[in-house]
Design an enzyme around this catalytic site. Structure first.
Site, PDB file in Angstrom:
ATOM      1  N   HIS A 105     -10.925  -3.858  10.798  1.00  0.00           N
ATOM      2  CA  HIS A 105     -11.542  -3.842   9.464  1.00  0.00           C
ATOM      3  C   HIS A 105     -12.774  -2.945   9.393  1.00  0.00           C
ATOM      4  O   HIS A 105     -13.573  -3.066   8.457  1.00  0.00           O
ATOM      5  CB  HIS A 105     -11.931  -5.264   9.032  1.00  0.00           C
ATOM      6  CG  HIS A 105     -10.814  -6.011   8.357  1.00  0.00           C
ATOM      7  ND1 HIS A 105      -9.567  -6.125   8.906  1.00  0.00           N
ATOM      8  CD2 HIS A 105     -10.748  -6.663   7.176  1.00  0.00           C
ATOM      9  CE1 HIS A 105      -8.799  -6.836   8.094  1.00  0.00           C
ATOM     10  NE2 HIS A 105      -9.485  -7.171   7.027  1.00  0.00           N
ATOM     11  N   GLU A 108       0.812  -1.217   0.000  1.00  0.00           N
ATOM     12  CA  GLU A 108       0.000   0.000   0.000  1.00  0.00           C
ATOM     13  C   GLU A 108       0.843   1.264   0.000  1.00  0.00           C
ATOM     14  O   GLU A 108       0.553   2.220  -0.724  1.00  0.00           O
ATOM     15  CB  GLU A 108      -0.966  -0.012   1.187  1.00  0.00           C
ATOM     16  CG  GLU A 108      -2.095  -1.042   1.064  1.00  0.00           C
ATOM     17  CD  GLU A 108      -1.681  -2.461   1.435  1.00  0.00           C
ATOM     18  OE1 GLU A 108      -0.521  -2.651   1.879  1.00  0.00           O
ATOM     19  OE2 GLU A 108      -2.502  -3.378   1.286  1.00  0.00           O
TER      20      GLU A 108
END
Ligand SMILES: Cc1ncc(C[n+]2csc(CCOP(=O)(O)OP(=O)(O)O)c2C)c(N)n1
Lengths: 357, 327
Positions: A132, A63
């Site tokens: 999450h 990322e």
């Protein structure tokens, strides 16, 4: 003839990406899973086939590096749209986003620019748990040089995505996952969005509900039921998080007698509601005639267990009962809450959802 | 030295236990009571089992989103794993984590978490502390194991950790489970065509690769690696080739989605780690059908009882939600 279509929020994003890929030859669409069979909850479906694997592509699990690579490509004239299926994964790229993307134009005296869109999905449900389902929008909105938007309707999703891609600055485009299935009207001929300004979702005279993302949907639900009980709430969608539209809130408060409730999908300490209130008071000190209310999540991560997570998230019921308290109409609470109650578990966006994602 | 006959049977039993537990979870997932993302390790059991066979309770394991096998192989408590999936207070995380966040400190399983790469440097930090603390006891130190996938090898933190681990000669085992996919994205879309282990080796540690579906091979590679790490030879890296059978996340298979090449999954199923070991056990007459059937019965009972216990769990109280924010 106007091109008016009903579509889901998710379809509106797909449509905007499709139109932007056609309009901007330099646009790239990249992210983990972008061309895979599930196509980011359907939002990138068919785009690789249409625009080719050079422009619509998957990426390594890297990322931070890939964000920097997209910034570099943007400096060289591309318009990358980088997708993260969860905002939590974007945390790995904060260095590139904050130290480079957000500052480049300023740091180099306006000589260079970073036309980059980062799409991130926030949300809740089905045991997504502590890592999450975070709500980090306010944190990102605290970075000068980064535009942060959080559209709520399908129409805004379409126009904000196009505007974000056309914008010459880094834009963080935040989608609440539970908005994806909600149907709305998309008018492609509507004027281009400016990535600023709140939207009036419902007009009303009795109280102003200023809400963010999925909480705007909850506020609308509350307003609809309150209306059946003779209470007329105005709902403002605070869709631009880094450019909070205080003027629209003040204008609404002038109509509703200075009664403000803010609803945000974030823990209290991480809520843009504080920013909104502070700016409002500083710019329009006399606009509030009564203590405002803030409906937000508790100040801790969400546990996975649905037995408790179901109690973490406030919604239309909490908004409505706070409004009734503010208006001194608590005698209506039982009846309003009764009308708003749903047997749909809070970890499912709709009945068709069966997990695991 | 391959595993002795008793060892091979034991390895088989451990793999079978993980397989049957995962299958039971998959079967019951449809009841919509395990409401959390769940990544099964069916097809990859040999790696967790072959590595953990060399670990003591004092050795520590860190893992990732696909952690059930690592947890069970290290001696993690099965009923508490199941209770965690159901979101009950008796779960190994009190229901806070679900399938993607496991812990069993008594078994030396420190943690699994689902941000890819998140636990890799933590394992190195743990190994660093172990090394500092155990300086006096030369010759035998506890080791730390980190399990991760081929996708994780792409994260920057992986390489930052490899560098430090070699610099400090940490008693750390990097176990790369190369199943060729990150969610549905094939290796070829993410990495150039080359092996993973030589890149680790370029950091200056001992790195080898092997067949992750042969538990005897994993066992042997891990035996050497664990011994080296224990004896102060620094971090070790194993790239083990394997394949996940179910969908990335969830109880079903998803071969119909077409992200694998046709026949790929079927071919890997022929290389099933359990099937291969069973054939070895029978061919070498180390076991027989009756004994293998007894194993199945025993495991079926254990797993059934674990579910019964887990399903009687209690719901965490709503008040408990705010606890433990600060230590
Ligand atoms: C930082 C981060 N990026 C993306 C994800 C989403 N994600 C979860 S598992 C996974 C695949 C990981 O692949 P690999 O490491 O090879 O492990 P495998 O699932 O194959 O066992 C991805 C992309 C994540 N959890 N964290």
């Amino acid at each position: 003839m106007r091109d008016l279509k009903m579509m889901t929020y998710g379809e509106a994003i797909r449509e905007a990406l499709d139109d932007a890929l056609a309009q901007f030859p330099d646009m790239l669409l990249i992210g983990e899973g972008v061309p895979d069979p599930k196509t980011i909850f359907g939002t990138t479906q068919g785009l690789r086939e249409k625009y080719g694997a050079e422009r619509v592509l998957d990426m390594p699990l890297a990322e931070n590096g890939m964000t920097g690579i997209c910034i570099g490509a943007a400096l060289a004239g591309m318009r990358p749209v980088l997708v993260h299926q969860r905002i939590d994964f974007a945390l790995l790229s904060v260095d590139q986003l904050v130290n480079n993307a957000a500052k480049w134009h300023y740091m180099f005296d306006g000589q260079q620019k970073v036309p980059l869109v980062i799409r991130v999905i926030i949300g809740r449900g089905w045991g997504q748990g502590p890592q999450h389902s975070q709500s980090l929008q306010a944190m990102f909105a605290q970075v000068p040089g980064l535009k942060v938007v959080m559209p709520t309707t399908a129409g805004d999703a379409y126009h904000f995505m196009l505007a974000a891609i056309a914008d010459n600055n880094p834009v963080l485009f935040i989608e609440h996952r539970w908005l994806h299935h909600i149907i709305g009207e998309v008018d492609k001929q509507a004027p281009a969005a400016g990535l600023d300004g709140a939207a009036v979702m419902r007009e009303g005279r009795d109280v102003t509900l200023a809400a963010f993302s999925h909480m705007s949907i909850e506020a609308l639900k509350a307003a609809t039921t309150l209306a059946e009980h003779g209470i007329d709430a105005e709902v403002l969608d605070m869709r631009c998080v880094s450019a909070l539209d205080i003027e629209s809130v003040a204008a609404s408060l002038a109509k509703t007698g200075g009664k403000l409730l803010i609803a945000d999908c974030a823990p209290e300490m991480a809520s843009s509601g504080h920013q909104l209130l502070s700016k409002l008071v500083l710019a329009h000190g006399d606009s509030l005639k009564q203590a405002p209310r803030l409906i937000v999540y508790p100040n801790h991560p969400v546990p996975t267990s649905h037995y408790v997570a179901n109690h973490y998230y406030p919604g239309a019921e909490q908004i409505a009962s706070a409004v009734l308290e503010m208006l001194g109409r608590s005698e209506l609470t039982a009846s309003v809450i009764g009308a708003l109650q749903s047997d749909l578990p809070k970890d499912q966006p709709d009945r068709s959802f069966v997990g695991p994602f | 030295m391959s595993p002795a006959s008793a060892d091979l049977k034991h390895l088989y039993y451990q793999m079978l236990r993980i397989r049957r537990a995962e299958e039971a979870i998959a079967r019951r997932y449809a009841e919509q009571q395990m409401r959390c993302p769940t990544h099964l390790c069916i097809g990859e059991e040999a790696i967790a089992v072959g590595v953990s066979a060399h670990l003591t309770v004092q050795d520590k394991v860190f893992s990732n989103h696909r952690g059930h096998g690592h947890y069970l192989a290290k001696g993690g408590d099965l009923p508490r794993l199941l209770a965690e999936l159901y979101g009950f207070a008796e779960g190994c995380c009190g229901g806070r984590g679900g399938s993607m966040h496991l812990t069993d400190l008594e078994a030396g399983f420190v943690a699994s978490t689902p941000i890819v790469g998140g636990t890799v440097p933590l394992a190195a930090g743990y190994a660093w502390a172990e090394k500092i603390k155990q300086k006096a006891v030369e010759g035998h130190r506890n080791v730390v194991v980190i399990f991760f996938g081929d996708g994780c090898f792409e994260e920057g933190v992986m390489h930052e950790t490899l560098n430090f681990a070699v610099l400090k000669q940490l008693p750390l085992l990097f176990i790369c489970e190369n199943n060729q996919y990150s969610v549905m994205t094939a290796l070829a879309e993410r990495q150039p065509k080359r092996d993973i282990y030589p890149i680790a080796a370029a950091h200056g540690l001992t790195a080898v690769n092997g067949d992750g579906n042969r538990v005897d091979e994993v066992y042997e590679l891990a035996r050497v690696a664990v011994a080296n790490a224990r004896n102060g030879l620094g971090p070790q890296f194993l790239e083990l080739h394997t394949h996940r059978w179910p969908e990335h996340c969830g109880p079903n298979e998803d071969d119909d989605l077409g992200y694998r090449s046709p026949g790929e999954l079927a071919e890997w199923k022929l290389r099933c780690p359990l099937l291969q070991t069973r054939q070895m056990l029978l061919a070498k007459q180390l076991s027989n059908d009756t004994e293998l059937a007894q194993m199945e019965t025993q495991l079926a009972e254990e797993i059934e009882q674990a579910f019964e216990w887990a399903l009687q769990g209690t719901r965490p109280t709503i008040d408990s939600m705010g606890q433990h924010l600060y230590a």
